[in-house]
Design a protein around this motif. Structure first.
Motif, short mmCIF file in Angstrom:
data_model
loop_
_atom_site.label_atom_id
_atom_site.label_comp_id
_atom_site.label_asym_id
_atom_site.label_seq_id
_atom_site.Cartn_x
_atom_site.Cartn_y
_atom_site.Cartn_z
N GLY A 1 0.95 -1.19 -0.20
CA GLY A 1 0.11 0.00 0.09
C GLY A 1 0.85 1.37 -0.04
O GLY A 1 0.27 2.00 -0.83
N ALA A 2 2.03 1.43 0.78
CA ALA A 2 2.94 2.46 0.61
C ALA A 2 3.42 2.67 -0.59
O ALA A 2 3.82 3.85 -0.91
CB ALA A 2 3.72 2.34 1.84
N VAL A 3 3.87 1.56 -1.25
CA VAL A 3 4.32 1.78 -2.63
C VAL A 3 3.46 2.00 -3.54
O VAL A 3 3.83 3.05 -4.29
CB VAL A 3 5.04 0.10 -3.00
N VAL A 4 2.43 1.72 -3.56
CA VAL A 4 1.39 2.22 -4.47
C VAL A 4 0.95 3.62 -4.26
O VAL A 4 0.85 4.64 -5.04
CB VAL A 4 -0.26 1.30 -4.36
N LEU A 5 1.05 4.10 -2.79
CA LEU A 5 0.66 5.50 -2.58
C LEU A 5 2.12 6.22 -2.86
O LEU A 5 1.91 7.64 -3.42
CB LEU A 5 0.75 5.88 -1.11
N GLN A 6 3.14 5.64 -2.99
CA GLN A 6 4.15 6.27 -3.35
C GLN A 6 4.08 6.82 -5.23
O GLN A 6 4.67 7.81 -5.18
CB GLN A 6 5.65 5.47 -3.05
#
Length: 139
Positions: free
Chosen positions: A88-93
Motif C-alpha cells: 500500500g505504501a508503494v502504491v501511494l508512493q
C-alpha cells in the motif's frame, strides 16, 4: 520461505536507499550543469533521474508484489499484514509521484512516504528474522 520474505523485504529497503542516492545525484548534476551554462527545462534529465524512475516505477513495485505473494506462504507472524502495508505504501508512493507534477507541494509527501516504505520494509524484514529464530510451535 521466511528467508525469501526477509530477502525481498531487505531488497525493498535497499531500493529506497538507492532511490535517495540517485535522486540526490540527479539534482546535484542538474545544478552542476546549470552552473556550467546548461539550461534547466522540461528536457533536463540525466542518468540518475532515469535510474530513479526505473527503480521506483518497476523494481520496487515488482518486489512489493513478490513480497505480498511470498507472505502467504512464509509463515511469518503478521507477515501478510506487513506485506500489505508495504504494498500500500508503494502504491501511494507512485500516486504521490504522479500527483506531484500537478501539485508540487505533494512532492514533500512523496519524500516522507519513501521513509514510510523503508520503515515498513525494515519492520517486515525484522519480523521474518525474529520468526526464524522462534521455534515453529511458538511462531
Amino acid at each position: 520461505m521466511r528467508s525469501a520474505y526477509r530477502a525481498v523485504s531487505g531488497l525493498i529497503l535497499l531500493g529506497v536507499v538507492v532511490q535517495l542516492v540517485v535522486i540526490a545525484a540527479a539534482w546535484f548534476q542538474v545544478l552542476n550543469d546549470v552552473d556550467n551554462g546548461g539550461v534547466f527545462d522540461n528536457n533536463t534529465r540525466n542518468w540518475a533521474h532515469n535510474a530513479h524512475s526505473v527503480v521506483g516505477m518497476m523494481v520496487i513495485p515488482l518486489l512489493a508484489v513478490a513480497l505480498l505473494v511470498i507472505s502467504f506462504f512464509a509463515g511469518v507472524p503478521n507477515g501478510v499484514r506487513y506485506a500489505l502495508l508495504v504494498f500500500g505504501a508503494v502504491v501511494l508512493q507512485i500516486v504521490l509521484a504522479f500527483a506531484s507534477y500537478s501539485v508540487p507541494g505533494l512532492g514533500a509527501l512523496h519524500g516522507l512516504n519513501a521513509l514510510a516504505v523503508a520503515g515498513l520494509a525494515e519492520n517486515a524484514m525484522r519480523k521474518a528474522r525474529v520468526a526464524r529464530q522462534m521455534p515453529a510451535a511458538v511462531a
